[in-house]
Scaffold this motif. Sequence first.
Motif, PDB file in Angstrom:
ATOM      1  N   GLU A   1       0.833  -1.216   0.000  1.00  0.00           N
ATOM      2  CA  GLU A   1       0.000   0.000   0.000  1.00  0.00           C
ATOM      3  C   GLU A   1       0.862   1.259   0.000  1.00  0.00           C
ATOM      4  N   ALA A   2       1.993   1.185   0.674  1.00  0.00           N
ATOM      5  CA  ALA A   2       2.893   2.346   0.726  1.00  0.00           C
ATOM      6  C   ALA A   2       3.442   2.649  -0.668  1.00  0.00           C
ATOM      7  N   ILE A   3       3.779   1.585  -1.406  1.00  0.00           N
ATOM      8  CA  ILE A   3       4.280   1.781  -2.780  1.00  0.00           C
ATOM      9  C   ILE A   3       3.168   2.369  -3.652  1.00  0.00           C
ATOM     10  N   ARG A   4       1.971   1.819  -3.498  1.00  0.00           N
ATOM     11  CA  ARG A   4       0.838   2.322  -4.292  1.00  0.00           C
ATOM     12  C   ARG A   4       0.575   3.790  -3.976  1.00  0.00           C
ATOM     13  N   GLU A   5       0.671   4.135  -2.708  1.00  0.00           N
ATOM     14  CA  GLU A   5       0.421   5.525  -2.315  1.00  0.00           C
ATOM     15  C   GLU A   5       1.479   6.470  -2.901  1.00  0.00           C
TER      16      GLU A   5
ATOM     17  N   LEU B   1       3.106   5.969  -5.705  1.00  0.00           N
ATOM     18  CA  LEU B   1       2.787   6.086  -7.134  1.00  0.00           C
ATOM     19  C   LEU B   1       1.627   7.061  -7.328  1.00  0.00           C
ATOM     20  N   ARG B   2       0.585   6.882  -6.516  1.00  0.00           N
ATOM     21  CA  ARG B   2      -0.606   7.732  -6.677  1.00  0.00           C
ATOM     22  C   ARG B   2      -0.259   9.198  -6.432  1.00  0.00           C
ATOM     23  N   GLN B   3       0.450   9.463  -5.354  1.00  0.00           N
ATOM     24  CA  GLN B   3       0.731  10.862  -5.022  1.00  0.00           C
ATOM     25  C   GLN B   3       1.671  11.515  -6.036  1.00  0.00           C
ATOM     26  N   GLU B   4       2.629  10.762  -6.545  1.00  0.00           N
ATOM     27  CA  GLU B   4       3.520  11.335  -7.563  1.00  0.00           C
ATOM     28  C   GLU B   4       2.774  11.557  -8.878  1.00  0.00           C
ATOM     29  N   MET B   5       1.855  10.649  -9.212  1.00  0.00           N
ATOM     30  CA  MET B   5       1.054  10.851 -10.431  1.00  0.00           C
ATOM     31  C   MET B   5       0.127  12.048 -10.300  1.00  0.00           C
ATOM     32  N   GLN B   6      -0.359  12.267  -9.086  1.00  0.00           N
ATOM     33  CA  GLN B   6      -1.213  13.450  -8.860  1.00  0.00           C
ATOM     34  C   GLN B   6      -0.391  14.728  -8.959  1.00  0.00           C
ATOM     35  N   ARG B   7       0.837  14.663  -8.480  1.00  0.00           N
ATOM     36  CA  ARG B   7       1.687  15.857  -8.413  1.00  0.00           C
ATOM     37  C   ARG B   7       2.267  16.235  -9.767  1.00  0.00           C
TER      38      ARG B   7
ATOM     39  N   ILE C   1       9.253   7.764  -3.857  1.00  0.00           N
ATOM     40  CA  ILE C   1       9.039   9.160  -4.267  1.00  0.00           C
ATOM     41  C   ILE C   1      10.373   9.798  -4.658  1.00  0.00           C
ATOM     42  N   SER C   2      11.414   9.531  -3.890  1.00  0.00           N
ATOM     43  CA  SER C   2      12.745  10.053  -4.262  1.00  0.00           C
ATOM     44  C   SER C   2      13.205   9.492  -5.598  1.00  0.00           C
ATOM     45  N   ALA C   3      12.964   8.203  -5.805  1.00  0.00           N
ATOM     46  CA  ALA C   3      13.402   7.552  -7.050  1.00  0.00           C
ATOM     47  C   ALA C   3      12.703   8.167  -8.258  1.00  0.00           C
ATOM     48  N   ILE C   4      11.405   8.436  -8.112  1.00  0.00           N
ATOM     49  CA  ILE C   4      10.650   9.014  -9.233  1.00  0.00           C
ATOM     50  C   ILE C   4      11.149  10.434  -9.531  1.00  0.00           C
ATOM     51  N   ARG C   5      11.507  11.160  -8.480  1.00  0.00           N
ATOM     52  CA  ARG C   5      11.973  12.544  -8.689  1.00  0.00           C
ATOM     53  C   ARG C   5      13.444  12.615  -9.099  1.00  0.00           C
TER      54      ARG C   5
ATOM     55  N   LYS D   1       3.128  -4.595   7.788  1.00  0.00           N
ATOM     56  CA  LYS D   1       2.560  -3.271   8.075  1.00  0.00           C
ATOM     57  C   LYS D   1       3.533  -2.409   8.862  1.00  0.00           C
ATOM     58  N   GLY D   2       3.398  -1.121   8.705  1.00  0.00           N
ATOM     59  CA  GLY D   2       4.214  -0.212   9.487  1.00  0.00           C
ATOM     60  C   GLY D   2       3.662   1.193   9.385  1.00  0.00           C
ATOM     61  N   PRO D   3       4.148   2.090  10.255  1.00  0.00           N
ATOM     62  CA  PRO D   3       3.667   3.475  10.227  1.00  0.00           C
ATOM     63  C   PRO D   3       4.127   4.204   8.968  1.00  0.00           C
ATOM     64  N   VAL D   4       3.191   4.855   8.305  1.00  0.00           N
ATOM     65  CA  VAL D   4       3.491   5.608   7.074  1.00  0.00           C
ATOM     66  C   VAL D   4       2.668   6.891   7.082  1.00  0.00           C
ATOM     67  N   PRO D   5       3.324   8.046   7.032  1.00  0.00           N
ATOM     68  CA  PRO D   5       2.561   9.300   6.967  1.00  0.00           C
ATOM     69  C   PRO D   5       1.670   9.353   5.720  1.00  0.00           C
ATOM     70  N   GLU D   6       0.524  10.010   5.853  1.00  0.00           N
ATOM     71  CA  GLU D   6      -0.388  10.084   4.703  1.00  0.00           C
ATOM     72  C   GLU D   6       0.125  11.047   3.640  1.00  0.00           C
ATOM     73  N   GLU D   7       0.789  12.115   4.070  1.00  0.00           N
ATOM     74  CA  GLU D   7       1.225  13.105   3.085  1.00  0.00           C
ATOM     75  C   GLU D   7       2.489  12.598   2.358  1.00  0.00           C
ATOM     76  N   PRO D   8       2.775  13.147   1.174  1.00  0.00           N
ATOM     77  CA  PRO D   8       3.997  12.756   0.471  1.00  0.00           C
ATOM     78  C   PRO D   8       5.236  13.207   1.254  1.00  0.00           C
ATOM     79  N   TYR D   9       6.266  12.374   1.236  1.00  0.00           N
ATOM     80  CA  TYR D   9       7.550  12.714   1.866  1.00  0.00           C
ATOM     81  C   TYR D   9       8.632  11.947   1.135  1.00  0.00           C
ATOM     82  N   THR D  10       9.864  12.355   1.304  1.00  0.00           N
ATOM     83  CA  THR D  10      10.955  11.636   0.651  1.00  0.00           C
ATOM     84  C   THR D  10      11.888  11.038   1.692  1.00  0.00           C
TER      85      THR D  10
END
Lengths: 327, 323
Positions: free
Chosen positions: A8-12, A14-20, A159-163, A180-189
């Motif tokens: 899910e973290a990977i999907r998120e 991808l989604r956030q970078e595609m939105q950005r 996200i860093s890799a895509i940028r 599972k693990g803690p992952v912030p909802e907002e984009p971060y690198t």
Amino acid sequence: MREITYAEAIREALRQEMQRDPHVFLMGEDIGVYGGAFGVTLGLLEEFGPERVRDTPISEGVIAGAAAGAALTGMRPVAEIMFMDFTTLAMEQLVNQAAKTRYMFGGKAKVPMVLRTPAGSGTGAAAQHSQSLEAWFVHVPGLKVVMPSTPYDAKGLLISAIRDDNPVIFVEQKLLYRTKGPVPEEPYTVPLSVAEVKRAGRDVTIIATGVMVVRSLAAAAKLAQEGIEVEVVDPRTLKPYDAETITKSVIKTGRVLIVHEAYKTCGFGAEIAAMISEGPAFMYLNAPIRRLAGLDIPIPYNRTLEYHAVPQEENIITAVRELMAYK
Amino acid sequence: MDGAGQLTKEKLIDMLRKMHTIRAFEEKADQLFALGKVHGTMHLSIGMEATAVGAIAALRPDDYITSTHRGHGHCIAKGGDVKLMMAEFLGKETGYCRGRGGSMHIADVESGNLGATGVVGGGIPTAVGAALSVQLRKTGQVVLCFFGDGAANMGIFHESLNLAAIWKLPVVFVCENNQYAMSMPVARAFPIENIADRAAAYAMPGKVVDGNDVLAVYAAVAEAVDRARAGEGPSLIECKTYRWKGHSKSDQERYRTREEVAAWKKKDPIARFEAYLLQEGLLTEEQRQAIAKEAQERIEEAVAFAESSPEPRVEEISEGVYA
């Protein structure tokens, strides 16, 4: 903090970078309605449409090569190769083309692409769907190689890799997809080429990659009950890797165990062992550098054989105890 | 020869000028090599000038090309600066690739030359990716993908043409069939008469043209470019031509006869184009001589520029591996 899985973290990410960034798009086999062989891209087709989430035929060479061509002309493709074993079919494009383009053209071109691929054994998929081939890519100047071990790192590193403006091989761990693990909802690198000390300790440094970070941390928790304090360092980026963090840890502990799933001979561990031996940490060693790695055999199908083909928690515990025998 | 109808006289003369420039560049490259002034190898395209110039004449300046190991002609036809090319050939810091690429890797991404690759067929998927980029960015550009007969037997040829076809990408595949993949003749390497016949497998137009007829190449490529730009997808054009020189400098040419080479030299694409232009009154003999002479002079200037250019600095050897 909210907890989500590694997948899910990977999907998120991808989604956030595609939105950005409208230049980011996905291509690969069965990544659309199927959601990818491991379900990582599920739902992205519905959100972004078939133009940006592109199912391809079974054509790994052109998946990698077209990603490089699109990157060279202004896009930021994220290609998926269904199993790391199949990157063999894309090697010409990755090694001779994508990796070399910038240097060969005098530093006047850039190839900002990511190639995601799931690696590792433990799924009963046998010799052609279980390999960890990251060392091959680490050997190639011009490529970057990233290998996250936690959901947090998976999102931030992707996200860093895509940028990043270089071709990045993003090695995902099949056995970690559901962890599972803690992952912030907002984009971060999470910055590339920066290792992280996943657990601090004074007695032994374990340098581990991918799923072996998880096994090393489990081993470290048990060893702590015996009074052995293990420091676990996760390089996170294998190329270019962070020698400084590793060196600092080895100087502190004087004992080194390197753990990876990939074959031992010429594996990433050989590079790390050599780097330590050549560098300032060598004089601080109290014991020979030890490597735990996959056996030099094709991954077998049988459950018991497969289990014994790669390092497990108990092997790590034993190896650390043996290192502690050196005073 | 026909097909010049859509071309202005200025454009036709410019095409002839480029063909002469390619010929002069290649002859000078051969000479510099013989004089021991060249560090590496090279692949000369003498005899194939019509294919490079005819195909690229059908492009807009902002369109892309991908080139091959035999790519000097493509670069010149795309408007490349022969000074920077010659400097690259001699490994100088002022070259297109700062002396890091050499003859086989001349590129000028900013002007749309996405570069030459030394691996046969290696540039075909690059072209497909560039065409995908064009389609996604909606810029209306077209990608011209050069490759040889040898590349058409690579697996990546199939993967690339298929992907371009199913996604209707704006790419024109131009196969420069110069009769030999190093020493392997097409007659032994293909079970079919025409490589262009393979287009049928991808439901794209496939056309065979006389690759030594610059206007025939132009006409076929222009049609394919129009089609690509209109969003109707890729085409495959096979230009039957011939390289006068060996594959590279190691070639003893044991696989072909002098008679065969001589017969193809009679089909010299430059002489044919000149004869046509003279006959049509589009060129005078004085102009013809002047164009040939100017091409030689341009190349001499390029050599002077390259020879007086600095070597790359060893301290900068690791620059440009990563962005």
